[in-house]
Design a protein around this motif. Structure first.
Motif, PDB file in Angstrom:
ATOM      1  N   SER A 244       0.838  -1.197   0.000  1.00  0.00           N
ATOM      2  CA  SER A 244       0.000   0.000   0.000  1.00  0.00           C
ATOM      3  C   SER A 244       0.876   1.250   0.000  1.00  0.00           C
ATOM      4  O   SER A 244       1.587   1.536   0.959  1.00  0.00           O
ATOM      5  CB  SER A 244      -0.915  -0.005   1.222  1.00  0.00           C
ATOM      6  N   GLY A 245       0.810   2.004  -1.090  1.00  0.00           N
ATOM      7  CA  GLY A 245       1.606   3.227  -1.214  1.00  0.00           C
ATOM      8  C   GLY A 245       1.129   4.319  -0.282  1.00  0.00           C
ATOM      9  O   GLY A 245       1.926   5.086   0.264  1.00  0.00           O
ATOM     10  N   ALA A 246      -0.173   4.404  -0.045  1.00  0.00           N
ATOM     11  CA  ALA A 246      -0.715   5.438   0.828  1.00  0.00           C
ATOM     12  C   ALA A 246      -0.260   5.215   2.268  1.00  0.00           C
ATOM     13  O   ALA A 246       0.079   6.170   2.972  1.00  0.00           O
ATOM     14  CB  ALA A 246      -2.243   5.447   0.752  1.00  0.00           C
ATOM     15  N   ARG A 247      -0.238   3.974   2.681  1.00  0.00           N
ATOM     16  CA  ARG A 247       0.207   3.665   4.042  1.00  0.00           C
ATOM     17  C   ARG A 247       1.677   4.017   4.207  1.00  0.00           C
ATOM     18  O   ARG A 247       2.087   4.585   5.222  1.00  0.00           O
ATOM     19  CB  ARG A 247      -0.016   2.188   4.348  1.00  0.00           C
ATOM     20  N   LEU A 248       2.465   3.708   3.214  1.00  0.00           N
ATOM     21  CA  LEU A 248       3.880   4.038   3.237  1.00  0.00           C
ATOM     22  C   LEU A 248       4.077   5.549   3.306  1.00  0.00           C
ATOM     23  O   LEU A 248       4.905   6.037   4.081  1.00  0.00           O
ATOM     24  CB  LEU A 248       4.582   3.460   2.006  1.00  0.00           C
TER      25      LEU A 248
END
Length: 89
Positions: free
Chosen positions: A74-78
């Protein structure tokens, strides 16, 4: 060497020894001398600051290790995790 010069030489040697003891923080104890740093407020404050800085670095490292080993893509979580790290002092 006359007696007066000898007394002056002894005084100079003792004075230099005392200055070096004070400079390097030699503390006299009842059992003799021990080389130890003096516990002054500045040294304690610096130690406390360094401990806090080390704790913050360990926390940041733990987050980075978790990010590196996460299987979640998950890019948003990163992005959120990276922003949290940037907001820390």
């Amino acid at each position: 060497m006359n007696p007066f010069e000898m007394v002056v030489a002894i005084i100079v040697v003792v004075t230099i020894g005392r200055v070096l003891q004070a400079r390097y923080g030699v503390v006299r104890t009842k059992r003799g001398e021990s080389f130890a740093f003096r516990d002054d407020g500045a040294a304690q404050a610096e130690n406390e600051r360094l401990r806090d800085e080390l704790k913050a670095m360990k926390d940041r490292l733990a987050v980075l290790e978790r990010l590196a080993t996460d299987n979640n893509d998950s890019g948003a979580r990163l992005d959120r995790e990276i922003e949290k790290l940037r907001d820390r002092p």
